[in-house]
Design a protein around this motif. Structure first.
Motif, PDB file in Angstrom:
ATOM      1  N   ARG A 148       0.818  -1.221   0.000  1.00  0.00           N
ATOM      2  CA  ARG A 148       0.000   0.000   0.000  1.00  0.00           C
ATOM      3  C   ARG A 148       0.848   1.267   0.000  1.00  0.00           C
ATOM      4  N   MET A 155      -4.300  -3.013  -8.835  1.00  0.00           N
ATOM      5  CA  MET A 155      -4.281  -3.626  -7.513  1.00  0.00           C
ATOM      6  C   MET A 155      -5.407  -4.643  -7.387  1.00  0.00           C
ATOM      7  N   PHE A 157      -7.350  -7.253  -4.524  1.00  0.00           N
ATOM      8  CA  PHE A 157      -7.541  -7.247  -3.074  1.00  0.00           C
ATOM      9  C   PHE A 157      -7.990  -8.602  -2.525  1.00  0.00           C
ATOM     10  N   GLU A 203     -10.415  -9.260  -0.213  1.00  0.00           N
ATOM     11  CA  GLU A 203     -11.861  -9.464  -0.237  1.00  0.00           C
ATOM     12  C   GLU A 203     -12.474  -8.824  -1.478  1.00  0.00           C
ATOM     13  N   ALA A 247     -12.984  -6.324  -3.018  1.00  0.00           N
ATOM     14  CA  ALA A 247     -13.195  -4.870  -3.039  1.00  0.00           C
ATOM     15  C   ALA A 247     -13.909  -4.406  -4.297  1.00  0.00           C
ATOM     16  N   LEU A 248     -14.872  -5.215  -4.757  1.00  0.00           N
ATOM     17  CA  LEU A 248     -15.693  -4.766  -5.882  1.00  0.00           C
ATOM     18  C   LEU A 248     -16.780  -3.854  -5.341  1.00  0.00           C
ATOM     19  N   VAL A 249     -17.372  -3.062  -6.238  1.00  0.00           N
ATOM     20  CA  VAL A 249     -18.535  -2.280  -5.836  1.00  0.00           C
ATOM     21  C   VAL A 249     -19.745  -3.195  -6.044  1.00  0.00           C
ATOM     22  N   ARG A 309     -22.969  -3.300  -5.708  1.00  0.00           N
ATOM     23  CA  ARG A 309     -24.240  -3.021  -6.354  1.00  0.00           C
ATOM     24  C   ARG A 309     -24.084  -2.576  -7.801  1.00  0.00           C
ATOM     25  N   LEU A 310     -22.855  -2.570  -8.303  1.00  0.00           N
ATOM     26  CA  LEU A 310     -22.660  -2.266  -9.714  1.00  0.00           C
ATOM     27  C   LEU A 310     -22.477  -3.568 -10.496  1.00  0.00           C
ATOM     28  N   ARG A 319     -10.494  -5.932 -13.541  1.00  0.00           N
ATOM     29  CA  ARG A 319     -10.523  -4.492 -13.269  1.00  0.00           C
ATOM     30  C   ARG A 319      -9.100  -3.928 -13.204  1.00  0.00           C
ATOM     31  N   ASP A 346     -18.824   0.556   3.238  1.00  0.00           N
ATOM     32  CA  ASP A 346     -17.633  -0.285   3.247  1.00  0.00           C
ATOM     33  C   ASP A 346     -16.441   0.478   2.665  1.00  0.00           C
ATOM     34  N   LYS A 360     -13.567  -0.825   1.659  1.00  0.00           N
ATOM     35  CA  LYS A 360     -12.739  -1.600   0.724  1.00  0.00           C
ATOM     36  C   LYS A 360     -12.900  -1.127  -0.723  1.00  0.00           C
ATOM     37  N   PRO A 361     -14.148  -0.995  -1.230  1.00  0.00           N
ATOM     38  CA  PRO A 361     -14.265  -0.479  -2.600  1.00  0.00           C
ATOM     39  C   PRO A 361     -13.709   0.941  -2.739  1.00  0.00           C
ATOM     40  N   ALA A 397     -10.150   0.564  -3.355  1.00  0.00           N
ATOM     41  CA  ALA A 397      -9.916   0.010  -4.695  1.00  0.00           C
ATOM     42  C   ALA A 397     -10.087   1.078  -5.772  1.00  0.00           C
ATOM     43  N   ALA A 446      -7.244   3.438  -5.812  1.00  0.00           N
ATOM     44  CA  ALA A 446      -6.057   2.796  -6.375  1.00  0.00           C
ATOM     45  C   ALA A 446      -6.044   2.819  -7.904  1.00  0.00           C
ATOM     46  N   TYR A 501     -18.439   6.329  -7.629  1.00  0.00           N
ATOM     47  CA  TYR A 501     -18.384   4.884  -7.892  1.00  0.00           C
ATOM     48  C   TYR A 501     -18.346   4.031  -6.635  1.00  0.00           C
ATOM     49  N   ALA A 502     -17.707   4.507  -5.582  1.00  0.00           N
ATOM     50  CA  ALA A 502     -17.537   3.641  -4.412  1.00  0.00           C
ATOM     51  C   ALA A 502     -18.579   3.924  -3.333  1.00  0.00           C
ATOM     52  N   PRO A 534     -23.185   4.048  -5.007  1.00  0.00           N
ATOM     53  CA  PRO A 534     -23.923   2.782  -5.132  1.00  0.00           C
ATOM     54  C   PRO A 534     -24.212   2.139  -3.782  1.00  0.00           C
ATOM     55  N   GLN A 535     -23.292   2.288  -2.839  1.00  0.00           N
ATOM     56  CA  GLN A 535     -23.486   1.667  -1.530  1.00  0.00           C
ATOM     57  C   GLN A 535     -24.616   2.312  -0.745  1.00  0.00           C
TER      58      GLN A 535
END
Lengths: 268, 271
Positions: free
Chosen positions: A50, A87, A89, A91, A93-95, A97-98, A162, B173, B175-176, B179, B182, B193-194, B197-198
């Motif tokens: 990181r 990068m 990850f 877990e 780390a996707l979004v 709900r997309l 991605r 969250d 984490k996204p 990402a 990054a 985007y992160a 949606p959440q």
């Protein structure tokens, strides 16, 4: 470039007043080199990768990606160099709900403006690239699925695609298999190393699983309490070296479990 | 320290003897305050009126009983005004509260000192004043009418929507977020985007829930002259036209039922 694609010089990181998470780490990576970074929990593996894309701010030391000094950048300059570093990850780390496609296209965010991103109006070349990568990670049929409808292995493959959408010069991989079953873990590691090989793409893979590291990476770096205690070929990882990295343990049982999971055809 | 040693054996209790004693003392104090308050209220009540209450209540009910069905013809316009006050007020509040929530949330606030405190202050100020009081003030400033009602509803709802939305943003969250950063995305793109949606399901839920509340609040704003069916209600009460009053009650009940049904449908649709 003779100096290597990635160079880290005397990198240290201290969180607040705690002990050093990284202590004077130096390493360099050549083109196409895929290395495994192993070490016990809390050894600083995650912090190290990181620091490279500055998700974590290094306390001291310098990092170069090619000719660019990463540690000297800020704001727009930093974002531009982040586009060159993919990068992956632990877990995923996707979004969630997309859709799969939107998740892939998010890898191009550094190249499009706010409104194009908001309206999902990505250039046709990006979309073609996304379809192409989906085929390569065998998710062609899932384009329109939402990420939260996928299995763990499928999600990680979206995560890989991605990262590759960025056409990166370097891949940082943080515990890619820690949330996956043994069989899927192997498939994911094979996929990552294959895709890197095809692109001559250098990668640093943080990994807990020593047998997997041994099997898929030729060079291994061992980290212990923030210091590099091993940097050499995977084949030279013997009991003595492992004890030096992880501490005293009967490594034969490790070997036994290794052969056990080797023949395990369960999972999925 | 609930673990004590009795006859060489470790024994475990939820509370130590001291905390048990303290708990009893607190209960005793609560009962004592209750008895004392009852006496206070009792001394200041005219009990003859209270004894008379069932008869008076029954009488009022009887007067309301045939609702004035013909009166509905005059109610559609004020009812439509009421629904518009609630809907436009909610929309206005959403437009203002959404950026406010992003400034107020710890994980999305811009790195400008004092800005977050200001956003929180606006949210608290808006929440601490009831829509009816906002309406009272606005009627004095803007004059009576639907516009005062819309703004009153909006002012009250900014705090409600802002607070619940910023809490949803803070709970999202991380984490996204990491990402997306990054990939080299800009801070605005990261939020888009992160985070967006959440928080979408929470956003839809909060908005229709507030709209549902606002339908009910808008029915009384007329009491202070801020338009809607409340004006008719007050007029009818003033001339003791109880049949009309009960007709208005029935209409409000039907509207609230309809809005609740609609907001439940919206919440179920967004997951």
């Amino acid at each position: 470039m003779s100096l290597g694609v990635l160079r880290i010089e005397a990198l240290s990181k201290r969180y607040g007043r705690d002990a050093l998470a990284l202590d004077d780490v130096s390493l360099s990576l050549d083109g196409g080199e895929v290395i495994a970074l192993i070490g016990p929990s809390g050894a600083g593996k995650s912090t190290l990768i990181r620091c490279i894309n500055r998700l974590v701010e290094p306390s001291s030391g310098r990092i170069w990606l090619g000719d660019t000094e990463l540690t000297a950048l800020d704001g727009r300059g930093l974002r531009q160099v982040r586009r060159r570093i993919g990068m992956i990850f632990q877990e995923f780390a996707l979004v969630e709900r997309l859709t799969v496609m939107e998740n892939l296209l998010s890898g191009r965010l550094g190249y499009v403006g706010f409104w194009r991103a908001a309206l999902r109006r990505f250039p046709q070349a990006d979309i073609e690239r996304a379809f192409d990568l989906l085929e390569q990670v065998e998710l062609g049929a899932m384009v329109d699925r939402r990420a939260d409808a996928l299995s763990g292995g499928q999600r990680q493959r979206v995560g890989i695609a991605r990262a590759l959408m960025q056409t990166p010069d370097l891949l940082l991989v943080d515990e890619p298999t820690a949330s996956l079953d043994p069989r899927t873990s192997r498939q994911i590691m094979r996929l990552i190393t294959r895709l890197c090989g095809e692109r001559n793409l250098p990668a640093i893979i943080n990994i807990h699983d020593v047998p997997l590291a041994r099997r898929y990476c030729r060079r291994v770096i061992g980290l212990r309490q923030g210091r590099i205690v091993y940097d050499g070929p995977a084949d030279d990882l013997d009991d003595r070296v492992l004890t030096n990295i992880y501490g005293e343990e009967d490594w034969d049982t490790q070997a036994a479990t290794e052969t056990e999971t080797e023949t395990d055809e369960g999972g999925v | 320290m609930p673990v004590v040693t009795r006859q060489g054996q470790p024994a475990w209790r939820l509370r130590t003897p001291r905390t048990v004693l303290l708990a009893w003392l607190v209960w005793f104090l609560i009962v004592a305050v209750l008895v004392w308050s009852w006496q206070f209220v009792s001394e200041r009540t005219i009990w003859a009126f209270v004894a008379d209450a069932p008869r008076q209540g029954g009488d009022l009910m009887a007067r309301m009983v045939p609702p004035d069905w013909a009166y509905t013809a005059m109610l559609w316009q004020p009812l439509w005004d009421t629904i518009n006050i609630a809907t436009l007020g909610t929309l206005l509040a959403i437009v203002i509260a959404t950026p406010l929530a992003f400034v107020a949330a710890r994980n999305t606030t811009p790195a400008l000192p004092g800005l977050r405190a200001l956003a929180l202050l606006i949210i608290v100020a808006s929440r601490s004043i009831n829509a009816l009081i906002w309406a009272l003030l606005l009627v004095m400033i803007l004059g009576p009418g639907v516009l005062s009602g819309i703004i009153a509803i909006a002012l009250r709802s900014i705090g409600f929507i802002g607070k619940l939305l910023y809490e949803a943003i803070e709970e999202s969250d991380a984490k996204p977020v990491e990402a997306i950063i990054a990939t080299g995305a800009s801070p605005a793109q990261m939020r888009l985007y992160a985070i967006v949606p959440q928080v979408m399901p929470a956003f839809a839920g909060i908005s229709v829930y507030r709209w549902d509340i606002n339908i009910r609040e808008a029915t009384i704003l007329g009491l202070v002259g801020a338009g809607g069916i409340g004006l008719e209600l007050m007029a009818s009460v003033n001339v003791l036209a109880w049949g009309r009053v009960s007709m208005i009650f029935l209409l409000i009940l039907a509207t609230v039922l309809a809005s609740e049904w609609l907001s439940a449908r919206v919440r179920a649709a967004v997951t």
